[in-house]
Design a protein around this motif. Sequence first.
Motif, PDB file in Angstrom:
ATOM      1  N   MET A 228       0.547  -1.134   0.117  1.00 46.97           N
ATOM      2  CA  MET A 228      -0.033  -0.042   0.090  1.00 46.97           C
ATOM      3  C   MET A 228       1.049   1.258  -0.150  1.00 46.97           C
ATOM      4  O   MET A 228       0.441   2.249  -0.725  1.00 46.97           O
ATOM      5  CB  MET A 228      -0.865   0.077   1.128  1.00 46.97           C
ATOM      6  N   ASN A 229       1.995   1.239   0.878  1.00 47.78           N
ATOM      7  CA  ASN A 229       2.656   2.406   1.161  1.00 47.78           C
ATOM      8  C   ASN A 229       3.509   2.639  -0.375  1.00 47.78           C
ATOM      9  O   ASN A 229       3.589   3.868  -0.804  1.00 47.78           O
ATOM     10  CB  ASN A 229       3.668   2.151   1.863  1.00 47.78           C
ATOM     11  N   ASP A 230       3.766   1.598  -1.155  1.00 45.51           N
ATOM     12  CA  ASP A 230       4.714   1.636  -2.134  1.00 45.51           C
ATOM     13  C   ASP A 230       3.654   2.040  -3.542  1.00 45.51           C
ATOM     14  O   ASP A 230       4.304   3.046  -4.301  1.00 45.51           O
ATOM     15  CB  ASP A 230       5.074   0.163  -3.006  1.00 45.51           C
ATOM     16  N   LEU A 231       2.396   1.541  -3.369  1.00 43.44           N
ATOM     17  CA  LEU A 231       1.408   2.257  -4.223  1.00 43.44           C
ATOM     18  C   LEU A 231       1.152   3.588  -4.099  1.00 43.44           C
ATOM     19  O   LEU A 231       1.121   4.679  -5.342  1.00 43.44           O
ATOM     20  CB  LEU A 231       0.186   1.399  -4.328  1.00 43.44           C
ATOM     21  N   ALA A 232       1.140   4.197  -3.006  1.00 44.47           N
ATOM     22  CA  ALA A 232       0.735   5.361  -2.520  1.00 44.47           C
ATOM     23  C   ALA A 232       2.069   6.475  -3.029  1.00 44.47           C
ATOM     24  O   ALA A 232       1.420   7.638  -3.554  1.00 44.47           O
ATOM     25  CB  ALA A 232       0.474   5.932  -1.116  1.00 44.47           C
ATOM     26  N   SER A 233       3.037   6.091  -2.859  1.00 44.22           N
ATOM     27  CA  SER A 233       4.256   6.514  -3.136  1.00 44.22           C
ATOM     28  C   SER A 233       4.218   6.871  -4.712  1.00 44.22           C
ATOM     29  O   SER A 233       4.823   7.744  -5.425  1.00 44.22           O
ATOM     30  CB  SER A 233       5.590   6.027  -2.813  1.00 44.22           C
ATOM     31  N   LEU A 234       3.780   5.746  -5.293  1.00 39.13           N
ATOM     32  CA  LEU A 234       3.956   5.558  -6.816  1.00 39.13           C
ATOM     33  C   LEU A 234       2.978   6.793  -7.447  1.00 39.13           C
ATOM     34  O   LEU A 234       3.115   7.231  -8.667  1.00 39.13           O
ATOM     35  CB  LEU A 234       3.728   4.288  -7.405  1.00 39.13           C
ATOM     36  N   LEU A 235       1.619   6.736  -6.894  1.00 38.16           N
ATOM     37  CA  LEU A 235       0.689   7.883  -7.549  1.00 38.16           C
ATOM     38  C   LEU A 235       1.455   9.134  -7.120  1.00 38.16           C
ATOM     39  O   LEU A 235       1.162   9.944  -7.969  1.00 38.16           O
ATOM     40  CB  LEU A 235      -0.400   7.640  -6.395  1.00 38.16           C
ATOM     41  N   LEU A 236       2.080   9.369  -6.096  1.00 41.65           N
ATOM     42  CA  LEU A 236       2.737  10.597  -6.048  1.00 41.65           C
ATOM     43  C   LEU A 236       3.823  11.086  -6.952  1.00 41.65           C
ATOM     44  O   LEU A 236       4.382  12.128  -7.276  1.00 41.65           O
ATOM     45  CB  LEU A 236       3.273  10.868  -4.565  1.00 41.65           C
ATOM     46  N   ARG A 237       4.422   9.984  -7.663  1.00 38.81           N
ATOM     47  CA  ARG A 237       5.351   9.958  -8.921  1.00 38.81           C
ATOM     48  C   ARG A 237       4.748   9.991 -10.131  1.00 38.81           C
ATOM     49  O   ARG A 237       5.487   9.800 -11.006  1.00 38.81           O
ATOM     50  CB  ARG A 237       6.248   8.931  -8.710  1.00 38.81           C
ATOM     51  N   GLY A 238       3.329  10.174 -10.164  1.00 41.80           N
ATOM     52  CA  GLY A 238       2.661   9.785 -11.494  1.00 41.80           C
ATOM     53  C   GLY A 238       2.653   8.725 -12.110  1.00 41.80           C
ATOM     54  O   GLY A 238       2.514   8.537 -13.300  1.00 41.80           O
ATOM     55  N   GLY A 239       2.955   7.648 -11.561  1.00 40.13           N
ATOM     56  CA  GLY A 239       3.020   6.243 -11.975  1.00 40.13           C
ATOM     57  C   GLY A 239       4.346   5.975 -12.439  1.00 40.13           C
ATOM     58  O   GLY A 239       4.500   4.727 -12.816  1.00 40.13           O
ATOM     59  N   ASN A 240       5.239   6.822 -12.336  1.00 38.40           N
ATOM     60  CA  ASN A 240       6.732   6.356 -12.761  1.00 38.40           C
ATOM     61  C   ASN A 240       7.585   6.289 -11.626  1.00 38.40           C
ATOM     62  O   ASN A 240       8.053   7.414 -10.872  1.00 38.40           O
ATOM     63  CB  ASN A 240       7.297   7.586 -13.683  1.00 38.40           C
ATOM     64  N   GLU A 241       8.096   5.227 -11.357  1.00 43.53           N
ATOM     65  CA  GLU A 241       9.022   4.790 -10.201  1.00 43.53           C
ATOM     66  C   GLU A 241      10.394   5.724 -10.078  1.00 43.53           C
ATOM     67  O   GLU A 241      10.842   5.861  -8.945  1.00 43.53           O
ATOM     68  CB  GLU A 241       9.424   3.347  -9.991  1.00 43.53           C
ATOM     69  N   GLU A 242      10.734   6.226 -11.216  1.00 39.10           N
ATOM     70  CA  GLU A 242      11.714   7.297 -11.366  1.00 39.10           C
ATOM     71  C   GLU A 242      11.777   8.469 -11.152  1.00 39.10           C
ATOM     72  O   GLU A 242      12.608   9.222 -10.984  1.00 39.10           O
ATOM     73  CB  GLU A 242      12.669   6.592 -12.697  1.00 39.10           C
ATOM     74  N   ALA A 243      10.660   8.919 -11.203  1.00 36.42           N
ATOM     75  CA  ALA A 243      10.338  10.415 -11.137  1.00 36.42           C
ATOM     76  C   ALA A 243      10.212  10.747  -9.570  1.00 36.42           C
ATOM     77  O   ALA A 243      10.157   9.931  -8.820  1.00 36.42           O
ATOM     78  CB  ALA A 243       8.969  10.579 -11.733  1.00 36.42           C
ATOM     79  N   GLU A 244      10.321  11.994  -9.432  1.00 41.20           N
ATOM     80  CA  GLU A 244      10.271  12.451  -8.153  1.00 41.20           C
ATOM     81  C   GLU A 244       8.875  12.718  -7.602  1.00 41.20           C
ATOM     82  O   GLU A 244       7.996  12.891  -8.234  1.00 41.20           O
ATOM     83  CB  GLU A 244      11.045  14.091  -8.068  1.00 41.20           C
ATOM     84  N   MET A 245       8.675  12.634  -6.169  1.00 40.46           N
ATOM     85  CA  MET A 245       6.979  12.874  -5.703  1.00 40.46           C
ATOM     86  C   MET A 245       6.849  14.098  -5.880  1.00 40.46           C
ATOM     87  O   MET A 245       7.648  15.100  -5.778  1.00 40.46           O
ATOM     88  CB  MET A 245       7.088  12.553  -4.119  1.00 40.46           C
ATOM     89  N   SER A 246       5.618  14.377  -6.353  1.00 44.42           N
ATOM     90  CA  SER A 246       4.939  15.577  -6.404  1.00 44.42           C
ATOM     91  C   SER A 246       4.558  16.404  -5.293  1.00 44.42           C
ATOM     92  O   SER A 246       4.846  17.786  -5.032  1.00 44.42           O
ATOM     93  CB  SER A 246       3.448  15.725  -7.295  1.00 44.42           C
ATOM     94  N   ILE A 247       4.636  15.756  -4.191  1.00 46.08           N
ATOM     95  CA  ILE A 247       4.614  16.445  -3.052  1.00 46.08           C
ATOM     96  C   ILE A 247       5.875  15.504  -2.153  1.00 46.08           C
ATOM     97  O   ILE A 247       5.742  14.655  -1.854  1.00 46.08           O
ATOM     98  CB  ILE A 247       3.152  15.987  -2.212  1.00 46.08           C
ATOM     99  N   LYS A 248       6.789  16.660  -1.906  1.00 41.26           N
ATOM    100  CA  LYS A 248       7.902  15.856  -1.544  1.00 41.26           C
ATOM    101  C   LYS A 248       8.093  15.799   0.124  1.00 41.26           C
ATOM    102  O   LYS A 248       9.013  14.751   0.319  1.00 41.26           O
ATOM    103  CB  LYS A 248       9.236  16.955  -1.766  1.00 41.26           C
ATOM    104  N   THR A 249       7.167  16.245   0.728  1.00 41.76           N
ATOM    105  CA  THR A 249       7.431  15.927   2.522  1.00 41.76           C
ATOM    106  C   THR A 249       6.389  14.967   2.868  1.00 41.76           C
ATOM    107  O   THR A 249       5.660  15.273   3.572  1.00 41.76           O
ATOM    108  CB  THR A 249       7.095  17.318   3.065  1.00 41.76           C
TER     109      THR A 249
END
Length: 458
Positions: A228-249
């Motif tokens: 669940m945590n990994d998927l939540a993080s992935l959504l913040l990255r726009g679905g791209n594991e290599e991208a940065e999170m849109s909300i960094k904190t």
Amino acid sequence: MKINYNFLALSLFGNIRKYATKPKCSICMESQLIDHIKDHEIKPRKHPGVMKIRIAEVPVVVINAMKAVLKDKPVKAISFGGSELARYLKARHVPVEEDQIRYKGNEIQKQIEAKLGIDSSSLTDEQQEELELKYKNYVIKRLKETLYSWKPVVYNEHEALLYMVARFAPEYAVLRKIFTEIKTRDPDFNPHYMFDFGSGVGTGTWAARAVWGDVIQEHFNVDSSGDMNDLASLLLRGGNEEAEMSIKTVFYRQFLPASQTLKYDVVVSAYTLLELPSARTRLETIINLWNKTNRYLIIVEQGTNTGFKVINEARDFILQLGKGEEIHPSVTVAHVFSPCPHDLPCPRFMHDTTPCNFEVSYIPLPFEGRCDARKERFSYVVFKKGHRPASDVQWPRIVRTPLVRRKHTVCRMCVAAGKLEEVVFTASKHGKIPYWCARSSNWGDLLPMTVEGGKTEE
């Protein structure tokens, strides 16, 4: 034969004779508010107690991230599985406690003895033990048939996707509505730190950002499922594991931190308490979350009888903690910010068989077929640290959809006296402005007036 539909509509609320003989309600509205409405500075449909929000839609950026995550996956199968999971979660009950199991097991054992004509008091300990062993399997079978079989839901990668597709949109709508009420009623409150217990796929983070934006400097999310945590993080990255999170904190953990030194302005537990294995665990978790709360603690569950009972359990527990400071000297006193206008025992729990719940409209995700607006029912409570201020107006909360009829409106409300009151508003009895405000209000709104007397629902 001509049917009087107004008379028939009123009968839905109970025996009509009671309306004819019940004492009149005392309705009082602030003169200043009345003047504002008379001068057309405020419209009745936009009075200060209205909590209506637009039909909630999941942000496009989140939907695009979900599409990227679901690329090359069987979307139809996931959507169908998500619907099945949502139905299962809605039908869940609290786990059966050990003492309930023992009590029920003893009852079944006594039934066996009565059927066989055995007097257990005449048996030796060895004979009693032998009898229990002989019918042990039968007792276990009967227990399984009669008691609810609770099992924890294990959210692996696949189950996390099912949950995202089925539950993100309704939970987003619910949390956004609750956050919006806090912002509306407490406009000076600017939360910098948020703690989300049972954060799932990060719905609370997105809902909080939609209401408070960049004011929140840190989101601390806890969920026992690493997937669940990994998927939540992935959504913040726009679905791209290599991208940065849109909300960094945003930070993720799988377990509640033991330290009580860090406090958070907003602490949320949404659709999580029913995932805990016992009442003791629920209460331990609630006090842990309360100790991490700096201002607001928000607890949300399904709007079912079970969800409401769990909410009321948490409500009673927190309010009793504040009263027992000699037992819990470190616990800060609390009052209920929403939905209740009081800290007294819940009148619906005490005297009714239906849950105290509310409703929100939302647009489902595009993976679920038709995107017509749907409704989600939920039960919740918002605690605020400290005593209820003397300036709190404690306006009544409308707890069911008002019946708007010709020349009258029937409102069922929870009032500051800790009672359910039913009021038939008319312009002649209560004044035009209170009547217009009542007609313009909906389920979940506050009525900007005080209500005393009248018919108490018990």
